[in-house]
Design an enzyme around this catalytic site. Structure first.
Site, short mmCIF file in Angstrom:
data_model
loop_
_atom_site.label_atom_id
_atom_site.label_comp_id
_atom_site.label_asym_id
_atom_site.label_seq_id
_atom_site.Cartn_x
_atom_site.Cartn_y
_atom_site.Cartn_z
N HIS A 318 -53.96 16.12 -53.02
CA HIS A 318 -55.16 16.91 -52.78
C HIS A 318 -56.26 16.07 -52.13
CE1 HIS A 318 -53.32 19.61 -55.68
NE2 HIS A 318 -54.31 20.48 -55.54
N ASN A 349 -51.78 8.30 -55.48
CA ASN A 349 -52.31 9.62 -55.85
C ASN A 349 -52.53 9.76 -57.34
OD1 ASN A 349 -52.94 12.43 -55.68
ND2 ASN A 349 -50.81 12.91 -56.12
N GLU A 451 -66.96 4.41 -41.42
CA GLU A 451 -67.38 4.94 -40.13
C GLU A 451 -66.73 4.16 -38.98
OE1 GLU A 451 -71.82 6.77 -40.89
OE2 GLU A 451 -71.62 4.61 -40.63
N GLU A 471 -75.53 3.20 -45.37
CA GLU A 471 -74.33 2.73 -44.67
C GLU A 471 -73.94 1.32 -45.11
OE1 GLU A 471 -74.16 4.77 -40.24
OE2 GLU A 471 -75.52 3.06 -40.58
#
Length: 478
Positions: A318, A349, A451, A471
């Site tokens: 998910h 997971n 990013e 950031e």
């Protein structure tokens, strides 16, 4: 009558009597079914019923009744597990700690019960008991006591002599764990139990069997607002995703309970964004496990079905977790669409990411709300069966990395205005391999790191000076 005639008469009577006796003797049946087959013995009806624990689900140790293929069982400090440490025949088995699993129903005329058992993972040896009850579970007597030492399944069988209705319970003491699987009841007559076919697909594992019927999204009043506080994209659209079909690899989809950028070429989301607060985790519904393909994709997009990862060694991982959306069946069902999944290494997971998800929900319990973005990038991951670049016949990319960013603020209003340069932001980036550490804090990075890896711009709705500060923030962890 003279003596000679008397002898002749007596001999005749004896001869007739002898012939008559021979002709009245029953001849055992023969395979040919010819003359003499006057008596046929019908063997008693027998049965063999196995509880495989592949139907139904229980993800927590708390005491609860669970409906399985054979009927209702009480799980006390026990669950149905599929972690790396679980020994299992199939996808699932019982993991029993300090407590018991007990039948809430009787079965008739059992003559033999057999089951598979082993230690869980690297847990120490321990002891457990097999108990039986003939009074509907009011009292139990011990049928067997087992010292559990094996790391692989051992199958043991136990004779049952009750000759009446009976139910069984497996009792564990101590804090070490064991696995139980494939409990088989054998007997004569009518067992009084009908084994139901599986009705759900176990959660978060590589799918098997036929695909579920594709479905769309049904949105209820519990869905987050489409804009403003608590909306999915309040802090920005990281990749500039669009609803234009021309943007098939950065296609914006509002799924009611989360919003995502879908990549049609990769057959998975680029990222999924959602808001989390206490109203989303009220526990109104249990985990549904109803994985399904999404029928709302544009024409020409490949539709990944619920069994698309079958046999790959990767979980249906998910993005927006099931446990983040338990406010309604609509909310929970939305999380099981395959457009919310990526092929994820099982340990990654079920341990690393599960622990992070639990931690973020704990922040909500502590009085916060959380804005979450999760995504993946790259190609090539290592699951339980080795390294793959794609699954589902090449239609689904296996990402090399899976990441998440969570912005945590105290519950309140005017959320954008309340974010400052010191607001807590957690950024995590893990390799998609089956050897990740269960401690998610070992994978903390900065927002800027994510990013740079993805080319996205996170928190674009914030003022530049605050976004720049966030950031560069690297959270210290728990």
């Amino acid at each position: 009558m003279n003596y000679k005639k008397l002898l002749i008469y007596a001999g005749l009577v004896l001869t007739i009597s002898s012939c008559s006796k021979k002709d009245n003797t029953t001849t055992p049946p023969n395979n040919g079914g010819g003359k003499g087959d006057t008596t046929v013995t019908t063997p008693p009806k027998t049965y063999a019923i196995t509880e495989t624990f592949e139907s139904g689900s229980k993800a927590a140790y708390a005491d609860a009744n669970v409906t399985l293929s054979t009927g209702s069982w009480d799980f006390n400090d026990a669950l149905i597990g599929n972690l790396t440490g679980d020994v299992k025949d199939g996808s699932w088995s019982v993991r029993l700690r300090t407590g018991d699993i007990a039948m809430n129903f009787d079965i008739n005329d059992v003559t033999l019960i057999s089951l598979k058992h082993a230690k869980y993972g690297s847990d120490a040896a321990s002891t457990w008991q097999l108990m039986e009850s003939t009074d509907g579970g009011t009292t139990y007597t011990q049928l067997a006591s087992i010292n559990e030492t094996s790391t692989t399944f051992i199958t043991d069988s136990f004779k049952v002599t009750t000759n009446t209705k009976v139910r069984f319970k497996i009792v564990k003491t101590g804090t070490t764990r064991i696995n139980i699987d494939d409990i088989t009841f054998k007997g004569t007559g009518d067992p009084g139990v009908t084994v139901a076919p599986p009705t759900t697909t176990p959660p978060d594992t590589a799918a098997s069997g036929s695909a579920a019927t594709p479905r769309g999204v049904t949105v209820g009043t519990d869905a987050p607002p489409s804009s403003g506080d608590n909306s999915d994209l309040l802090f920005g659209n990281p990749s500039g995703a669009s609803t234009s079909i021309a943007m098939m690899d950065n296609y914006l989809m509002d799924q009611g309970y989360y919003t995502e950028s879908y990549n049609a070429t990769k057959g998975e989301p680029n990222w999924v964004s959602w808001h989390l607060d206490a109203t989303n985790t009220t526990g109104v519904t249990d985990r549904l496990n109803n994985f399904a393909g999404f029928s709302g994709l544009p024409t020409g997009f490949y539709q990944v079905e619920s069994n698309g990862y079958s046999g790959s060694g990767f979980d249906r991982g998910h993005n927006c977790p099931s446990a983040d959306r338990t406010s309604s069946t609509n909310a929970n069902a939305a999380t099981f669409l395959m457009t919310n999944m990526v092929p994820q290494a099982p340990q990654n997971n079920e341990q690393t990411w599960a622990n992070l998800e639990n931690y973020l929900r704990d922040q909500v319990t502590a009085g916060n709300e959380v804005y979450i973005i999760m995504g993946s990038y790259g190609t090539g991951g290592t699951g339980s069966k080795g390294t793959l670049n794609t699954v589902d016949g090449g239609h689904v990319n296996v990402p090399s990395n899976i990441w998440k960013v969570a912005l945590i603020i105290p519950k309140g209003d005017n959320d954008v205005m309340r974010v400052t340069a010191t607001t807590r932001v957690i950024a995590v980036n893990t390799p998609n391999v089956n050897t990740t550490n269960s401690d998610w804090t070992k994978y903390i990075v900065t927002v800027k790191d994510i990013e740079t890896a993805t080319g996205y711009t996170l928190f674009s709705a914030l003022p530049d000076n605050i976004r720049t500060a966030l950031e560069g923030e690297k959270d210290p962890g728990i």
